[in-house]
Write a protein that holds these residues in place. Structure first.
Motif, PDB file in Angstrom:
ATOM      1  N   PRO A 117       0.750  -1.138   0.113  1.00 26.89           N
ATOM      2  CA  PRO A 117      -0.063   0.210  -0.084  1.00 26.89           C
ATOM      3  C   PRO A 117       0.851   1.227   0.067  1.00 26.89           C
ATOM      4  O   PRO A 117       1.723   1.525   0.797  1.00 26.89           O
ATOM      5  N   ALA A 118       0.486   2.113  -0.987  1.00 28.29           N
ATOM      6  CA  ALA A 118       1.512   3.446  -1.325  1.00 28.29           C
ATOM      7  C   ALA A 118       0.959   4.306  -0.667  1.00 28.29           C
ATOM      8  O   ALA A 118       1.572   5.583   0.032  1.00 28.29           O
ATOM      9  N   TRP A 119      -0.459   4.654  -0.624  1.00 25.07           N
ATOM     10  CA  TRP A 119      -1.169   5.617  -0.088  1.00 25.07           C
ATOM     11  C   TRP A 119      -2.646   5.524  -0.060  1.00 25.07           C
ATOM     12  O   TRP A 119      -3.267   4.640  -0.511  1.00 25.07           O
ATOM     13  N   CYS A 120      -3.446   6.431   0.627  1.00 22.80           N
ATOM     14  CA  CYS A 120      -4.731   6.087   0.745  1.00 22.80           C
ATOM     15  C   CYS A 120      -5.456   7.663   0.806  1.00 22.80           C
ATOM     16  O   CYS A 120      -5.073   8.541   1.859  1.00 22.80           O
ATOM     17  N   ARG A 165      -1.106  12.612  -2.078  1.00 25.35           N
ATOM     18  CA  ARG A 165      -1.294  11.364  -1.873  1.00 25.35           C
ATOM     19  C   ARG A 165      -0.821  10.998  -0.663  1.00 25.35           C
ATOM     20  O   ARG A 165       0.563  11.053  -0.468  1.00 25.35           O
ATOM     21  N   HIS A 166      -1.529  10.590   0.476  1.00 28.95           N
ATOM     22  CA  HIS A 166      -1.219  10.574   1.905  1.00 28.95           C
ATOM     23  C   HIS A 166      -0.635   8.876   2.133  1.00 28.95           C
ATOM     24  O   HIS A 166      -0.649   8.101   1.267  1.00 28.95           O
ATOM     25  N   THR A 167      -0.159   8.661   3.408  1.00 25.30           N
ATOM     26  CA  THR A 167       0.236   7.443   3.531  1.00 25.30           C
ATOM     27  C   THR A 167      -1.181   6.774   4.132  1.00 25.30           C
ATOM     28  O   THR A 167      -2.069   7.464   4.483  1.00 25.30           O
ATOM     29  N   CYS A 168      -1.095   5.488   4.226  1.00 27.72           N
ATOM     30  CA  CYS A 168      -2.322   4.689   4.756  1.00 27.72           C
ATOM     31  C   CYS A 168      -2.670   4.975   6.211  1.00 27.72           C
ATOM     32  O   CYS A 168      -3.856   4.870   6.594  1.00 27.72           O
ATOM     33  N   ALA A 194      -6.490  -8.898   1.674  1.00 26.57           N
ATOM     34  CA  ALA A 194      -5.491  -9.073   2.213  1.00 26.57           C
ATOM     35  C   ALA A 194      -4.509  -7.799   2.563  1.00 26.57           C
ATOM     36  O   ALA A 194      -3.929  -7.584   3.600  1.00 26.57           O
ATOM     37  N   THR A 195      -4.275  -7.072   1.568  1.00 22.21           N
ATOM     38  CA  THR A 195      -3.471  -5.667   1.465  1.00 22.21           C
ATOM     39  C   THR A 195      -4.165  -4.844   2.532  1.00 22.21           C
ATOM     40  O   THR A 195      -3.729  -4.248   3.244  1.00 22.21           O
ATOM     41  N   VAL A 196      -5.696  -4.640   2.500  1.00 23.82           N
ATOM     42  CA  VAL A 196      -6.032  -3.899   3.299  1.00 23.82           C
ATOM     43  C   VAL A 196      -6.114  -4.200   4.916  1.00 23.82           C
ATOM     44  O   VAL A 196      -5.746  -3.428   5.653  1.00 23.82           O
ATOM     45  N   THR A 197      -6.123  -5.480   5.209  1.00 19.34           N
ATOM     46  CA  THR A 197      -5.851  -5.818   6.384  1.00 19.34           C
ATOM     47  C   THR A 197      -4.417  -5.746   7.063  1.00 19.34           C
ATOM     48  O   THR A 197      -4.159  -5.374   7.959  1.00 19.34           O
ATOM     49  N   ALA A 198      -3.445  -5.911   5.880  1.00 17.59           N
ATOM     50  CA  ALA A 198      -2.138  -5.602   6.280  1.00 17.59           C
ATOM     51  C   ALA A 198      -1.972  -4.118   6.639  1.00 17.59           C
ATOM     52  O   ALA A 198      -0.731  -3.907   7.422  1.00 17.59           O
ATOM     53  N   CYS A 199      -2.780  -3.269   6.158  1.00 17.69           N
ATOM     54  CA  CYS A 199      -2.742  -1.831   6.618  1.00 17.69           C
ATOM     55  C   CYS A 199      -2.719  -1.579   8.123  1.00 17.69           C
ATOM     56  O   CYS A 199      -2.788  -0.577   8.771  1.00 17.69           O
ATOM     57  N   GLY A 200      -3.536  -2.744   8.657  1.00 16.18           N
ATOM     58  CA  GLY A 200      -3.958  -2.581  10.050  1.00 16.18           C
ATOM     59  C   GLY A 200      -5.520  -2.367  10.381  1.00 16.18           C
ATOM     60  O   GLY A 200      -5.493  -1.892  11.450  1.00 16.18           O
ATOM     61  N   TYR A 201      -6.065  -2.390   9.101  1.00 15.74           N
ATOM     62  CA  TYR A 201      -7.507  -2.026   9.399  1.00 15.74           C
ATOM     63  C   TYR A 201      -8.198  -3.391   9.565  1.00 15.74           C
ATOM     64  O   TYR A 201      -7.865  -4.335   9.014  1.00 15.74           O
TER      65      TYR A 201
END
Length: 387
Positions: free
Chosen positions: A258-261, A274-277, A299-306
């Motif tokens: 994940p590069a930004w959100c 573009r901000h950090t996640c 899986a990437t979404v959950t890897a961001c800690g959400y």
């Protein structure tokens, strides 16, 4: 068709696609599935015959291939579904640009008005076509690649010649073209999804293979994507298959990061950085996607800690409607969550509806990072294009 293959929010077509995907998996199936499995197996045999015959026609008669006055690099895979071609194409195009090459990216424009012709999605300065006109992937590439022309059309020889004529392109990067044998290329880079490298070993539609695994022999370089989602033993098993069919092509390993959100409004207006996640509100999220491999995005979404409160999966290349947005709003309210989607999906979402109704939607940017074999990949590319 039971709830295993979708919920009440999904269309019949999406549920059917989920059921076919289930049948294509390497797993035990019920007795009720056997007639459909038999049909898919028969169709797979027909598909194999057609693919092999078509490939053999070009292999035995290379003079049938078009040749262009530019270096041609193909980026593709041997399976159906998402392996990370789009972010990889962006990464390679930007790197080639930094090396001083005039590069153009050629995309098929799948399911778009321009697919059966030759059109310019972006001239490197302005985006000239919509997702409906040029395709969702092409639009995403155009938005992500300032200074790099993006062209669309099924026949890459036509779009490649257009790139040479209009932009004096020196290197043509073909997105998703491992099976596009009509155009001769200098290098074939093949992406292998570590989470599902070869499916159940069967060709479409019984499995996910686009052509026999033995055809991996044509590749000049392999990139194993999502390498961090598998164990070392799993990766060694993939290496063994690649070596069995192609002992000379080097192998790199890459991960999706994940590069930004940012909020959809900020992404759409392209005004905010573009901000950090970490700047996404830390609350439950619902993953929304229409991808070949939605589980990887989730899986990437959950890897961001959400915390993943749910998901909405649509069939690949789905064109979103206002009704779809209404379903998203309803689900977000029920789950007390925000919605998170990909850039590939964001380019197809009805922006006016989202902005008017203040939909709690965020866009998560994904980048490909080569963690092993990066220098070797760059050297191989430069060797094949004469750098």
């Amino acid at each position: 068709m039971n709830s295993t293959f979708g919920d009440e929010h999904m269309s019949f077509y999406t549920k059917l696609a989920a059921y076919i995907t289930y049948l294509m998996e390497d797993r035990s199936h019920s007795l009720a599935d056997q007639p459909v499995l038999a049909l898919l197996k028969g169709l797979s045999a027909v598909y194999r015959y057609g693919v092999v015959r078509r490939f053999t026609a070009y292999a035995r008669h290379p003079e049938r291939q078009a040749h262009l006055a530019a270096k041609v690099i193909s980026l593709g895979n041997i399976t159906a579904g998402g392996t990370g071609k789009t972010p990889t194409a962006c990464m390679l195009a930007q790197w080639l640009q930094r090396q001083g090459y005039r590069v153009a990216l050629l995309n098929r424009g799948y399911r778009s008005a321009a697919e059966h012709g030759a059109a310019i999605m972006s001239d490197g300065k302005d985006v000239l076509l919509s997702a409906q006109e040029g395709g969702d992937e092409a639009l995403l590439l155009a938005r992500s690649l300032p200074g790099i022309p993006v062209l669309v059309g099924r026949e890459r020889a036509q779009t490649g010649q257009l790139a040479i004529d209009r932009f004096h392109s020196q290197v043509l990067l073909l997105d998703d073209a491992f099976q596009h044998w009509q155009l001769a290329r200098d290098l074939d880079i093949v992406l292998i999804d570590a989470t599902n490298p070869f499916g159940n070993g069967a060709l479409l539609p019984r499995g996910i293979l686009r052509e026999p695994v033995s055809h991996l022999s044509r590749a000049g370089f392999f990139i194993i994507t999502k390498a961090d989602q598998r164990t070392e033993a799993d990766k060694q098993a993939i290496y063994a298959v690649l070596t069995r069919y192609n002992s000379t092509a080097p192998v790199a390993e890459a991960v999706h990061r994940p590069a930004w959100c940012v909020s959809f409004a900020a992404w759409y207006e392209a005004k905010a950085d573009r901000h950090t996640c970490e700047q996404l509100p830390h609350q439950a999220v619902i993953a929304v996607s229409a991808l070949g491999n939605p589980a990887s995005f989730e899986a990437t979404v959950t890897a961001c800690g959400y915390t993943l409160a749910g998901n909405l999966r649509f069939d690949d290349h789905h064109q979103y409607t206002n009704d779809d947005l209404s379903v998203m709003i309803q689900m977000a309210a029920e789950k007390k969550a925000v919605l998170v989607t990909t850039e590939k999906d964001a380019v197809k979402l009805p922006a006016s509806f989202i902005l008017q109704h203040d939909v709690p939607l965020w866009v998560l940017g994904i980048e490909i990072v080569i963690e092993k074999g990066k220098e070797e990949l760059q050297n191989v590319i430069l060797q094949h294009i004469g750098g």
